[in-house]
Design an enzyme around this catalytic site. Structure first.
Site, short mmCIF file in Angstrom:
data_model
loop_
_atom_site.label_atom_id
_atom_site.label_comp_id
_atom_site.label_asym_id
_atom_site.label_seq_id
_atom_site.Cartn_x
_atom_site.Cartn_y
_atom_site.Cartn_z
CD GLU A 97 43.26 29.18 40.03
OE1 GLU A 97 44.35 28.67 39.80
OE2 GLU A 97 42.92 29.61 41.15
CB CYS A 123 30.16 47.53 29.89
SG CYS A 123 28.78 47.01 30.93
#
Length: 344
Positions: A97, A123
């Protein structure tokens, strides 16, 4: 999913400066190879990957993504103020964060009104990002948006090499789950998309399909261990089998959704895992492997960057021409798959 007003504007990509060959990695693992009597060249033979790229030490995913984003924005002819939406879709992120998108947004100088967030799906993230942006364009919520990804594989590869060197209990069988980590490379890519009502580039995102097969979500798992090292364990053989199975389901749904047949698609740009994977994928789907443009041998598996950077480089090299159709195919650990159709 179908789209009537979504255009692709421009790609941008950045290749890291350092080339690391499979032979280089095997040299680092020489003690392990000698103890287990593994033949030299095994890594390249198994994967089809001669080399991959690494960034300068300390390069952050947001820095890599911003490099590609800046190139895509310049190529589009738009200004930072024109971009209404930004998503960062890489596996790699600066920190937990805030969102990595906040750092890319600041670096590119995008407007305060630009909506930003991260999308994480292994991916497959970049293609998921394209779908999210396309939906917002189709709804008239966004005029122009950008998808970016910056993958930094250095820590994963370094940690994997160190773990293999330190583990005296390794056997030729137990080393297998770690080999997939040695195929990973770094890179960055970005794509600007927009509403054809604002600017028609002629490069249309027509639609696509997705399929999830999550009962196999244990075949490729990664994260940090107690020593804060990034490691990944992959059942490569079973992951290949189930990934192709999922892609086949996605391909059938794609054909039904778009109405395209395999002969009408001039070029395929796929997420690349290994040479054997590509061969088996195209055999299973009964597609012409000659139409598959690859960067795998020199870039390796770049996670979420793989499929879009392959398309970007293919367009740059004239592999996709005006009026031709292309399909982007992604398979993510989990397992899920997305295929998108583009009329260039």
């Amino acid at each position: 999913m179908k789209y009537s007003r979504v255009c692709l504007h421009s790609f941008g990509y950045e290749l890291p400066p350092h080339i690391v060959t499979s032979a280089d990695l095997e040299q680092q693992l020489a003690p392990v190879y000698e103890r287990l009597k593994l033949p030299e060249g095994r890594l390249e033979l198994m994967s089809g990957i001669r080399s991959r790229r690494f960034w300068e030490p300390g390069t952050k995913p947001s820095e890599a993504a911003a490099l590609a984003g800046r190139k895509a924005l310049t190529a589009s002819g738009l200004t930072p103020a024109d971009i209404d939406f930004l998503a960062v879709t890489s596996v790699s992120r600066d920190m937990m964060e805030p969102a990595t998108a906040s750092f890319v947004h600041r670096s590119l100088g995008l407007a305060e009104s630009c909506q930003i967030f991260d999308i994480s799906n292994a991916c497959l993230g970049f293609l998921n990002g394209m779908v999210v942006l396309a939906n917002m364009i189709e709804l008239g919520q966004v005029r122009y948006g950008m998808i970016v990804a910056g993958e930094t594989a250095e820590e994963l590869v370094r940690s994997t090499v160190q773990q293999l060197l330190a583990d005296e209990s390794l056997t030729r069988k137990t080393i297998k789950p770690a080999f997939a980590s040695l195929t990973i490379g770094s890179g960055a890519v970005a794509l600007v998309m927009g509403d054809r009502k604002a600017k028609d580039t002629g490069h249309r995102l027509v639609g696509g399909a997705c399929r999830a097969n999550t009962k196999h979500n244990d075949l490729c798992q990664g994260g940090q261990n107690s020593e804060q090292e990034t490691l990944m364990s992959t059942d490569a053989e079973l992951l290949l089998e189930k990934g192709i199975e999922t892609a086949a389901m996605c391909w059938q749904a794609f054909v039904q959704e778009t109405g395209w047949d395999k002969d009408s698609i001039r070029r395929f740009f796929c997420h690349q895992v290994g040479q054997a994977h590509s061969r088996q994928l195209f055999s299973k789907l009964e597609l012409d492997p000659a139409r598959n443009f690859e960067t795998l041998p020199v870039l390796g598996n770049i996670g979420s960057v793989s499929a879009p950077i392959t398309m970007a480089m293919g367009i740059e090299r004239g592999k996709l021409k005006s009026g031709q159709r292309a399909a982007l195919l992604g398979i993510g650990s989990g397992i899920n798959s997305v295929m998108l159709g583009v009329e260039w």
